[in-house]
Each structure stands twice: as C-alpha cells, then as structure tokens.
Design a protein around this motif. Structure first.
Motif, short mmCIF file in Angstrom:
data_model
loop_
_atom_site.label_atom_id
_atom_site.label_comp_id
_atom_site.label_asym_id
_atom_site.label_seq_id
_atom_site.Cartn_x
_atom_site.Cartn_y
_atom_site.Cartn_z
N ASP A 5 -9.87 71.28 29.22
CA ASP A 5 -10.62 72.53 29.26
C ASP A 5 -12.00 72.28 29.87
O ASP A 5 -12.48 73.08 30.67
CB ASP A 5 -10.78 73.12 27.85
CG ASP A 5 -9.46 73.59 27.27
OD1 ASP A 5 -8.68 74.23 28.00
OD2 ASP A 5 -9.22 73.32 26.07
N LEU A 27 -11.31 73.06 21.87
CA LEU A 27 -11.18 72.85 23.31
C LEU A 27 -10.85 71.39 23.60
O LEU A 27 -11.24 70.48 22.85
CB LEU A 27 -12.47 73.23 24.04
CG LEU A 27 -12.65 74.73 24.38
CD1 LEU A 27 -12.77 75.57 23.12
CD2 LEU A 27 -13.87 74.93 25.28
N ASP A 152 -11.19 73.24 33.59
CA ASP A 152 -11.52 74.63 33.85
C ASP A 152 -13.01 74.81 34.09
O ASP A 152 -13.43 75.72 34.81
CB ASP A 152 -11.08 75.51 32.67
CG ASP A 152 -9.57 75.54 32.50
OD1 ASP A 152 -8.85 75.48 33.52
OD2 ASP A 152 -9.10 75.59 31.34
N LYS A 333 -13.77 80.42 27.39
CA LYS A 333 -12.39 80.01 27.10
C LYS A 333 -11.63 81.15 26.43
O LYS A 333 -10.47 81.44 26.78
CB LYS A 333 -12.40 78.78 26.19
CG LYS A 333 -11.05 78.37 25.59
CD LYS A 333 -10.09 77.85 26.64
CE LYS A 333 -8.83 77.33 25.97
NZ LYS A 333 -7.83 76.84 26.95
#
Length: 427
Positions: A5, A27, A152, A333
């Motif tokens: 993440d 995460l 991400d 997120k």
C-alpha cells in the motif's frame, strides 16, 4: 496490483512515525532505509520536544531510550576567554506534555522503528533508493538496489538533501545559505560527573547553546546536551560560511571543547561517537511542494526545522508531519484515491497544525540570524559590559551609562537599535 500500500523512504522520525500509524491501521507498509542500522545516519544533536510523540504514545518517556529531561536552558555569548551566560531554570520545563529530552538517535530511532514493526510494518536496511518509479506520469513505487518495488503511494522522508523529491521536481536543489553542516561528538563522562558539573539530579539535564568564538565569528554556533551518562557536544555552521575564515567545522568543535567554560565540563571524557550531518536553515521559505499524485514529502525532506537562535526545533515537527501524512494516506486508502486532490488534505492538515503556524510566525528568523554582528561584535559587547560591572581593582568609578555607551560604540548605536527591531520583528 501493487506490492505494498505504502513505501516509506527513510527510517527517521517522520518515516517511523508514519509507518507505525499506517501499519496499525492495517496498511501494507515497507520502510526502506539506506543505513545498515536504523538511526545509524540520524545524528541530531539534539533535543526532542515531547508533545508530538505523546499524541501517539502518551507514556513513551517511561520506556523509550531518552537522555535527560531538560530543566535548565542556557545561552552563552563567547569571546576567546569569556562567556556571558543567560540561564533559565524551572521544574515546569519538565512537566509532562511540555517536557523536552536530550536524545541519541542511534538509540531512539530503533525503538520507534520497533514499534512500527510490532504493528506490522516491514523494514529493509542497507539499501539506497535510487529513483522514484513513475509510469504514465504517476508515482507507483521505487527502484532500490536494482529492483522495482511498487506501491499505491510513496512517502518521501529521506532527509535534508532529498534527491528523490528533487527528481520529481517537488524540491529545488539546496542553496548554501539554506543548509548548514552539523558536527557532533558524544563524550562519555559518567552520570555523577554530569550531575556535579551541571548542577542537576539524576535524570535532569541542561540544553546549552553558544554563539561567538566557537565559529570564529561565522554564522552558526555550538551546543551541549546532557544525555544520561554522556554529553552531545558540537557545532552548526551554514555551508555558505565555510571558508569565510580558516576554521573548518571539525576544528570549530575542538575550539568549543577548548574554551575555558567548556573544557572543565568534558574533562577526562571519552569520545564514543563522531558524526556530521546536514541541517536545513531556510525555514518556511524553503518548504518544497509537499504532495502530488501518489506521493507525499515529510520530515527533514520537507524542511521542517527551525533554528530560532535560542533553541533549535525539528524532531517535534518531523514526528507531527509523519502523523499527519499517515492520517492522510489512511483516508486515501479508504477512499481508494491517491490523487493530488485527495492527498492535498495533508497540506491542509499541516496548515492547521503548529508546524506551519510556528514556521510562518518565525519566517524572518533565518534572515535575522545571518547578521554577523551577532557572532562577532555582540559577544565582545557583552564581555565589555560585564567586565566593567564585576572587575574591581580600586579604579576611578564611572557611571554605568557612560560605560555602557563606551561599549556600544564599537557596534554603533544605530546598528544596535536596528538589530533590536529586527529581532523583535523575527520573533
């Protein structure tokens, strides 16, 4: 699908704080640190204002490896053979929520990273991130050790000279007037000698800043912070000043150690650490772009450091920026959106925090500190006034006003007034 993440570059205070909070929220977090050991390259002098970390770990002082709680603040203006020293001592300096502590980062940072690992963050050390991975105009990971690792979002917390932020065009190349070099020794002398020499009890300590002779009149100064059984002794001077005189930064440390007021404090001590480090000096005006699609900048990389002359702050700002970055990424997120529009909440949070408010308030301080009179003429002025006050040998008495005006003559009354107005404007 991304490998993680979040990838955090840099295991300093901002990076470790963010990693802990994001991992705690579930995460997938990877922290990449170029040093072989956590904290190995983080050599801050230094002191920590505790309020930022207490928001995250309310009782951290009971378990974290800290130096002494600062209950005495000292500032000295040095000539070659004298020191005019101002001291403020108060137990309220050490109250919970307001306390500051001396910190050895090689000990403290592993503790904080350990908290992040316990929460689920993964750490890789001894690897340098060579490049931020960008595809189709968006950050999507990093290249480190020849390998691509995707995420991400990337959090850049890679220190003062963040080449990665420069690569992305988020940060300009550092100017010599905006950055300083700090050189520090850790000198072990034992707990009882610290107690006796600094007039403190076990666990209590002193933060002491020096201006004047130690840098040979160059912009910068010296410091002493009391650890549990050692002293952090060092100097900071701006890169632009190096070469102004024939005293190299490493020699400035020796000059400070040899000063008559400092030498007795370190007598019979053993140097157990020597390190140098870059420090941002530009304040608010050197803050870079803090966000764009899929990337944020925090900590020293974001120039969150303030040299106020009477104290130096950075650790509390870095920790808070790590917290705010983490909270922003956690929300992104949840929304499944890491665009600049979503990540702009980080800048909004910063603007509403003490970080930006304090940095804006002291925005003029870096310019004020560039005044060479602070490091040359004012220590000599203080010495002249104090020697006239306290040295008696049967001389003819002179009115203090006349003595003071004679001492001010070397600086110039107009310069004194102008500098006083500048100081008030900067604070």
């Amino acid at each position: 699908m991304s490998d993680f993440d979040v990838i955090v570059v840099g295991a300093g205070l901002a990076g470790n704080t963010a990693a802990y909070l994001m991992a705690k929220a579930g995460l997938g977090v990877l922290v990449i640190e170029r040093s072989e050991t956590i904290g190995g390259k983080n050599v801050t002098g230094g002191r920590m204002y505790s309020h930022s970390l207490e928001k995250i770990f309310p009782d951290f002082a009971k378990e974290a490896p800290l130096g002494r709680r600062i209950i005495k603040e000292r500032i000295s203006m040095l000539t070659a053979d004298s020191a005019t020293t101002f001291e403020y001592a108060a137990e309220k300096l050490g109250e919970q929520g307001k306390a500051t502590y001396a910190v050895l980062r090689a000990e403290f940072d592993p503790w904080l990273a350990g908290k992040a690992e316990e929460a689920g963050a993964e750490y890789v050390t001894g690897i340098r991130v060579d490049e931020v991975l960008v595809k189709d105009g968006k950050v999507c990971g990093v290249i480190a050790g020849g390998d691509e690792m995707t995420a991400d979002v990337v959090l850049l917390a890679d220190g003062v000279n963040s080449l990665l932020a420069q690569q992305l065009g988020m940060k300009k190349e550092l100017h010599p007037t905006q950055v300083a070099v700090g050189v520090k020794e850790v000198i072990k002398i034992g707990k009882q000698k610290i107690n006796d020499r600094f007039g403190v009890a076990d666990g209590d300590g002193v933060a002491w800043l020096f201006a004047g002779d130690t840098t040979g009149g160059s912009i910068g100064g010296g410091f002493i912070y009391t650890n549990q059984d050692s002293l952090s002794v060092g100097i900071v001077t701006t890169i632009a000043e190096i070469g102004r005189n024939d005293i190299a930064p490493r020699d400035m440390v020796e000059r400070l150690k040899a000063h008559p007021i400092v030498q007795p404090l370190i007598k019979d001590g053993e140097v157990v650490e020597y390190a140098a480090h870059l420090v941002t000096e530009g304040g608010y005006d050197m803050i870079p772009t803090l966000y764009r699609d899929n990337v944020l900048v925090a900590g020293d990389a974001a120039a969150f450091v303030m040299n106020l002359g009477f104290t130096i702050r950075g650790m509390d700002l870095c920790i808070e920026s790590g917290r705010l970055a983490a909270e922003t990424i956690i929300k992104a997120k949840e929304a499944g959106d890491y665009s600049a529009k979503t990540l702009s909440q980080y800048k909004t949070a910063l603007d509403n925090s003490f970080i930006m408010k304090d940095m804006m308030h002291f925005r003029k301080m870096p310019k004020f500190i560039e005044n060479h009179r602070i490091f040359t003429q004012y220590p000599a002025l203080a010495d002249k006034i104090m020697s006239d006050l306290f040295i008696m040998y049967g001389q003819e008495p002179v009115k203090f006003k006349k003595k003071a005006m004679a001492a001010v003559k070397d600086v110039g009354l107009m310069n004194l007034l102008k500098d006083g107005m500048s100081a008030m404007g900067a604070m």
